[in-house]
Design a protein around this motif. Structure first.
Motif, PDB file in Angstrom:
ATOM      1  N   LEU A  94       8.414 -40.325  25.836  1.00 54.04           N
ATOM      2  CA  LEU A  94       7.610 -41.172  24.948  1.00 54.04           C
ATOM      3  C   LEU A  94       7.662 -42.612  25.445  1.00 54.04           C
ATOM      4  O   LEU A  94       8.740 -43.174  25.590  1.00 54.04           O
ATOM      5  N   THR A  95       6.501 -43.190  25.702  1.00 58.14           N
ATOM      6  CA  THR A  95       6.473 -44.558  26.205  1.00 58.14           C
ATOM      7  C   THR A  95       6.783 -45.574  25.123  1.00 58.14           C
ATOM      8  O   THR A  95       7.394 -46.594  25.398  1.00 58.14           O
ATOM      9  N   HIS A  96       6.341 -45.311  23.891  1.00 60.73           N
ATOM     10  CA  HIS A  96       6.654 -46.155  22.736  1.00 60.73           C
ATOM     11  C   HIS A  96       6.221 -45.415  21.467  1.00 60.73           C
ATOM     12  O   HIS A  96       5.401 -44.510  21.534  1.00 60.73           O
ATOM     13  N   PRO A  97       6.777 -45.794  20.314  1.00 61.02           N
ATOM     14  CA  PRO A  97       6.564 -44.991  19.104  1.00 61.02           C
ATOM     15  C   PRO A  97       5.338 -45.353  18.270  1.00 61.02           C
ATOM     16  O   PRO A  97       5.416 -45.482  17.057  1.00 61.02           O
ATOM     17  N   HIS A  98       4.181 -45.501  18.882  1.00 61.60           N
ATOM     18  CA  HIS A  98       2.943 -45.655  18.112  1.00 61.60           C
ATOM     19  C   HIS A  98       2.380 -44.272  17.834  1.00 61.60           C
ATOM     20  O   HIS A  98       2.556 -43.344  18.632  1.00 61.60           O
ATOM     21  N   VAL A  99       1.660 -44.139  16.729  1.00 67.28           N
ATOM     22  CA  VAL A  99       1.176 -42.830  16.293  1.00 67.28           C
ATOM     23  C   VAL A  99       0.283 -42.162  17.338  1.00 67.28           C
ATOM     24  O   VAL A  99       0.260 -40.933  17.434  1.00 67.28           O
ATOM     25  N   ASP A 100      -0.429 -42.931  18.146  1.00 69.30           N
ATOM     26  CA  ASP A 100      -1.279 -42.318  19.167  1.00 69.30           C
ATOM     27  C   ASP A 100      -0.481 -41.876  20.393  1.00 69.30           C
ATOM     28  O   ASP A 100      -1.046 -41.330  21.344  1.00 69.30           O
TER      29      ASP A 100
END
Length: 121
Positions: A62-68
């Motif tokens: 996961l690159t970052h925890p945004h919903v997309d």
């Protein structure tokens, strides 16, 4: 969904002309690494491509925890329970990551998409 191949990397683009949501499958030889899981509606497409490649999914980065980027995480993880989930040390403590219960023994994602160095947080 639009699929483009760049060597051993498959770009899965959802809604490419409206609001591009990109996930990447990296063919590591014997297994696959998924980079980002897109939104919840991306699950079916991701699973279809994995099935077509006929290799197990071993890692989810996961690159970052945004919903997309994490929307399909629960469903993909349920389909491949042995897959290890990787996230940056910085994002491991965010509320989204805690809710998704991926904080336990998370590993750090490095910038090279093709090779992940496994460093325990």
């Amino acid at each position: 969904m639009r699929i483009r191949q760049f060597g051993n990397i498959y770009q899965l683009a959802f809604l490419p002309t409206i609001f591009p949501i990109n996930c990447y499958l990296v063919d590591e030889g014997v297994d696959l690494t998924l980079i980002d899981t897109g939104m919840a509606f991306c699950t079916k497409g991701i699973l279809q491509v994995i099935k077509r490649l006929n290799k197990p999914l071993a890692r989810i980065a996961l690159t970052h925890p945004h919903v997309d980027h994490i929307g399909s995480l629960d469903a993909i993880k349920a389909a491949f329970p042995a897959a290890q989930v990787y996230v940056s040390r910085r994002d491991a403590g965010t509320p989204v990551c805690n809710v998704r219960r991926i904080k336990r023994r998370l590993k750090v994602v490095l910038t090279n998409m093709c090779r992940l160095n496994q460093t325990i947080c």
